[in-house]
Design an enzyme around this catalytic site. Structure first.
Site, PDB file in Angstrom:
ATOM      1  N   GLY A 212       0.841  -1.209   0.000  1.00  0.00           N
ATOM      2  CA  GLY A 212       0.000   0.000   0.000  1.00  0.00           C
ATOM      3  C   GLY A 212       0.864   1.242   0.000  1.00  0.00           C
ATOM      4  CG  ASN A 213      -0.148   4.705  -1.494  1.00  0.00           C
ATOM      5  OD1 ASN A 213      -0.855   5.527  -0.926  1.00  0.00           O
ATOM      6  ND2 ASN A 213      -0.511   4.093  -2.627  1.00  0.00           N
ATOM      7  CG  HIS A 214       2.848   6.508   4.127  1.00  0.00           C
ATOM      8  ND1 HIS A 214       2.528   5.821   5.268  1.00  0.00           N
ATOM      9  CD2 HIS A 214       4.165   6.267   3.890  1.00  0.00           C
ATOM     10  CE1 HIS A 214       3.598   5.194   5.711  1.00  0.00           C
ATOM     11  NE2 HIS A 214       4.608   5.448   4.883  1.00  0.00           N
ATOM     12  CB  SER A 215      -2.685   8.062  -0.351  1.00  0.00           C
ATOM     13  OG  SER A 215      -3.895   8.765  -0.536  1.00  0.00           O
ATOM     14  CB  ALA A 280      -1.718   7.544  -3.868  1.00  0.00           C
TER      15      ALA A 280
END
Ligand code: CTP
Length: 405
Positions: A212-215, A280
């Site tokens: 995943g990512n930090h969005s 994102a």
């Protein structure tokens, strides 16, 4: 959420028996989230007390040009009051007040504020049967409408005189409904459909792990809220986030992976006027997803990745009339890279974030963006809250429709 939420309403109360209904009216405005200030004519105070209206409106009530009993009298600035307002409502509007509004006979604070108002002015007449039908009243209505004021018609029913017929001030609920309908119909994105993507995507590795990512999704949610506020029909396709939309009219489609976001966007894209890709989206995903939890049996472990589909690119490839907005997050050679993205993805506008700018990026409340349009016109913006950036982006959308209508 009511379209009156956050609106500044200047209520002018003139002297008729219907003035007692303004207490309920003010309550309804406050309940809808509006800010209310009240101006009363001297005669109206016989029908409802300033204390009632100041308590309900949570603001002092204005009546005279200055307070006569006060030796340190302060001038009541009618211009300031009028300019404060997003809308002015005169309710009840008596025959006397209507006549003064047409001639400009400025002998009280209410008329002075009315003459200074630049905002839309609504008036809700209240008078007895024969007065309501009198040619002088009808000619006041005609003149006031010609001045651009908006009539909230009186209702029929029992009148204070005992007569029955037209002349009763519209009921407070109906005044609120009238204002909401009128304001909604004038919103700049009324009738426009907007598709927005937001948040991260999660790409499964096995049943318990993902890439995943930090969005946080905040930018996309702020855009969705702002678009709904401007009257648009909003479809928000969101990856996993804890955020909630502020406006229940927004259709939220929850997705997890890039493929699910792709499918949801393509389901709706043909029917929308605008698409804004603020998500994102993961660029890669595990090529094979393990069906069972992967055990730590080996000392080194690698995952083979494959590209996800670029949603924005795919929308650009099939776009017809849609106004297409993308984001670009760059660390170097920002403007050139963003311009290439405009061409590659067939965009009308790109919102460029540079990670070199302090206050911009993931998990921040603020953003510092540069707009680049389809003609490569570059417009750097100040560091702002994400809400303000969202308002700026929608401002570009509104401009597009006003230039192409
Ligand atoms: N985007 C998308 N689908 C993807 C990847 C990105 O819709 N699979 C959208 C994002 O929502 C954003 C824009 O494309 O509006 C730009 O994404 P970005 O990651 O900055 O650029 P990429 O085109 O992916 O290029 P690169 O990662 O090489 O910079």
């Amino acid at each position: 959420m009511s379209v009156l939420n956050g609106k500044k309403i200047l209520l002018g109360v003139s002297g008729g028996i219907a003035a007692y209904k303004t207490a309920s009216l003010v309550r309804l405005f406050i309940k809808a989230g509006a800010h209310v200030q009240v101006i009363m004519t001297p005669a109206s105070k016989d029908f409802v007390t300033p204390l009632t209206l100041s308590t309900l409106s949570k603001n002092p009530v204005h009546s005279n040009f200055f307070n006569e009993e006060d030796t340190d009298a302060v001038w009541n600035n009618h211009v300031e009051l009028a300019l404060w307002a997003d809308l002015m409502l005169i309710a009840p509007a008596t025959a006397n007040t209507l006549s003064k509004m047409t001639t400009g006979n400025c002998d009280n604070l209410l008329i002075a504020a009315y003459l200074s108002a630049k905002c839309p002015v609504y008036f809700a007449p209240a008078m007895d049967l024969d007065m309501y039908k009198h040619p002088s009243t009808l000619s006041s209505f005609k003149a006031l409408k010609q001045f651009g004021n908006i009539l909230i018609p009186a209702e029929s029913g029992e009148l204070a005189s005992g007569l029955s017929g037209e002349g009763r001030m519209a009921e407070p609920e109906n005044i609120v409904a009238f204002l909401e309908a009128d304001l909604s119909s004038k919103l700049p994105l009324k009738g426009k459909k907007i598709l927005i993507t937001a948040g991260p995507t999660y790409e499964a590795i096995d049943p318990v792990r993902f890439i995943g990512n930090h969005s946080s999704g905040k930018m996309g949610f702020d855009i969705a809220n702002e678009a709904a506020k401007l009257g648009a029909d909003v479809i928000l396709v969101s990856g996993p986030t804890h955020l909630k939309v502020k406006n229940s009219s927004i259709e939220v489609i929850d997705v997890v992976s890039a493929q699910e976001m792709f499918d949801a966007c393509h389901l709706h894209f043909k029917n929308v006027d605008v698409a804004i890709a603020a998500a994102a989206v993961a660029d890669y995903r595990p090529k094979n997803v393990a069906t069972q939890k992967i055990k730590k049996t080996v000392s080194e472990f690698s995952i083979e990745l494959e590209k996800t589909k670029d949603i924005l690119f795919s929308l650009g490839a099939i776009k017809e009339k849609q106004f297409l907005v993308g984001f670009a997050l760059e660390t170097d050679n920002e403007i050139e890279n963003a311009k290439l993205k405009i061409q590659k993805k067939n965009l009308d506008l790109i919102v460029l974030n540079s990670l070199q700018d302090e206050g911009a990026g993931f998990k921040k409340e603020t953003n510092k963006v540069t707009f680049i349009d389809g003609n490569f016109k570059i417009e750097p913006m100040e560091l702002k809250s994400k809400e303000s950036v969202a308002a700026d982006i929608l401002g570009k959308v509104v401009l597009h429709f006003s230039e192409n209508s």
